[in-house]
Design a protein around this motif. Sequence first.
Motif, PDB file in Angstrom:
ATOM      1  N   VAL A  65       1.103  -1.198   0.265  1.00 26.42           N
ATOM      2  CA  VAL A  65      -0.029   0.167  -0.287  1.00 26.42           C
ATOM      3  C   VAL A  65       1.103   0.995  -0.220  1.00 26.42           C
ATOM      4  N   LYS A  66       2.496   1.940   1.241  1.00 23.72           N
ATOM      5  CA  LYS A  66       3.096   2.839   0.794  1.00 23.72           C
ATOM      6  C   LYS A  66       3.261   2.625  -0.160  1.00 23.72           C
ATOM      7  N   ARG A  67       3.837   1.368  -1.351  1.00 25.67           N
ATOM      8  CA  ARG A  67       4.583   1.845  -2.501  1.00 25.67           C
ATOM      9  C   ARG A  67       3.750   2.425  -3.669  1.00 25.67           C
ATOM     10  N   ILE A  68       2.410   1.396  -3.482  1.00 28.78           N
ATOM     11  CA  ILE A  68       1.089   2.260  -4.532  1.00 28.78           C
ATOM     12  C   ILE A  68       1.231   4.129  -4.277  1.00 28.78           C
ATOM     13  N   MET A  69       0.572   4.231  -3.133  1.00 28.72           N
ATOM     14  CA  MET A  69       0.580   5.156  -2.577  1.00 28.72           C
ATOM     15  C   MET A  69       1.370   6.216  -2.951  1.00 28.72           C
ATOM     16  N   LYS A  70       2.734   6.188  -2.255  1.00 24.56           N
ATOM     17  CA  LYS A  70       4.189   7.016  -3.525  1.00 24.56           C
ATOM     18  C   LYS A  70       3.861   7.111  -4.346  1.00 24.56           C
ATOM     19  N   SER A  71       3.850   6.075  -4.981  1.00 26.82           N
ATOM     20  CA  SER A  71       4.374   5.569  -6.852  1.00 26.82           C
ATOM     21  C   SER A  71       2.796   7.097  -7.261  1.00 26.82           C
ATOM     22  N   GLN A  73       1.396   9.378  -5.439  1.00 22.88           N
ATOM     23  CA  GLN A  73       1.803  11.290  -5.301  1.00 22.88           C
ATOM     24  C   GLN A  73       2.735  11.914  -6.140  1.00 22.88           C
ATOM     25  N   SER A  74       3.534  10.525  -6.723  1.00 24.13           N
ATOM     26  CA  SER A  74       4.647  11.685  -8.059  1.00 24.13           C
ATOM     27  C   SER A  74       4.005  11.237  -8.713  1.00 24.13           C
ATOM     28  N   GLN A  75       2.611  10.372  -9.275  1.00 23.23           N
ATOM     29  CA  GLN A  75       1.816  11.758 -10.413  1.00 23.23           C
ATOM     30  C   GLN A  75       0.601  12.335 -10.451  1.00 23.23           C
ATOM     31  N   SER A  76       0.439  12.726  -9.449  1.00 20.07           N
ATOM     32  CA  SER A  76      -0.004  13.923  -8.845  1.00 20.07           C
ATOM     33  C   SER A  76      -1.428  13.899  -9.890  1.00 20.07           C
ATOM     34  N   GLN A  77      -2.240  12.329  -9.699  1.00 21.81           N
ATOM     35  CA  GLN A  77      -3.760  13.199 -10.315  1.00 21.81           C
ATOM     36  C   GLN A  77      -4.103  13.599  -9.246  1.00 21.81           C
ATOM     37  N   SER A  78      -6.213  13.691 -10.293  1.00 26.49           N
ATOM     38  CA  SER A  78      -6.932  15.016  -9.378  1.00 26.49           C
ATOM     39  C   SER A  78      -7.199  13.518  -8.263  1.00 26.49           C
ATOM     40  N   ASN A  79      -8.138  14.435  -7.786  1.00 22.40           N
ATOM     41  CA  ASN A  79      -8.589  13.457  -6.700  1.00 22.40           C
ATOM     42  C   ASN A  79      -9.821  12.376  -7.200  1.00 22.40           C
ATOM     43  N   ASP A  80     -10.304  12.762  -8.095  1.00 19.26           N
ATOM     44  CA  ASP A  80     -11.300  11.910  -8.930  1.00 19.26           C
ATOM     45  C   ASP A  80     -10.642  10.394  -9.066  1.00 19.26           C
ATOM     46  N   ALA A  81      -9.693  10.725 -10.099  1.00 23.93           N
ATOM     47  CA  ALA A  81      -8.480   9.372 -10.530  1.00 23.93           C
ATOM     48  C   ALA A  81      -7.880   8.378  -9.263  1.00 23.93           C
TER      49      ALA A  81
END
Length: 123
Positions: A65-71, A73-81
């Motif tokens: 989960v931490k790895r996915i969340m970090k990934s 964050q670096s992609q800076s997607q919208s809240n809906d995505a």
Amino acid sequence: TDATVNIDGKWATVFEITHGIASSYRAGSVFLAGDASHVHSPVGGQGMGAGMQDSLNLVWKLAWVKRIMKSQQSQSQSNDAQLPIQNTLNKILDSYDTERKSWGQSLLKFTELSTRAIMTTNF
């Protein structure tokens, strides 16, 4: 009440065995593992191993989960995505409760039956 007694010069005490399991292994960001989630007879030497298995099951999920969340964050997607991703991450963390509680219930059945068999006095 004092459970220690002196019988013919020998000290004896009562040993009580308690069995129990938490109603949930997860509540939000709080997770239970090992003796915090299940208490049982020491028969079969299951205690430490069960705690380590709980921890291992939880740790890989938290790391993933931490790895996915970090990934994300670096992609800076919208809240809906991010919402479908967050739902998926919660399902992964929820699976800890499902998997380990089921195993904990089986462990309690085994230790309860084994304890009864050992404690039986009618042969």
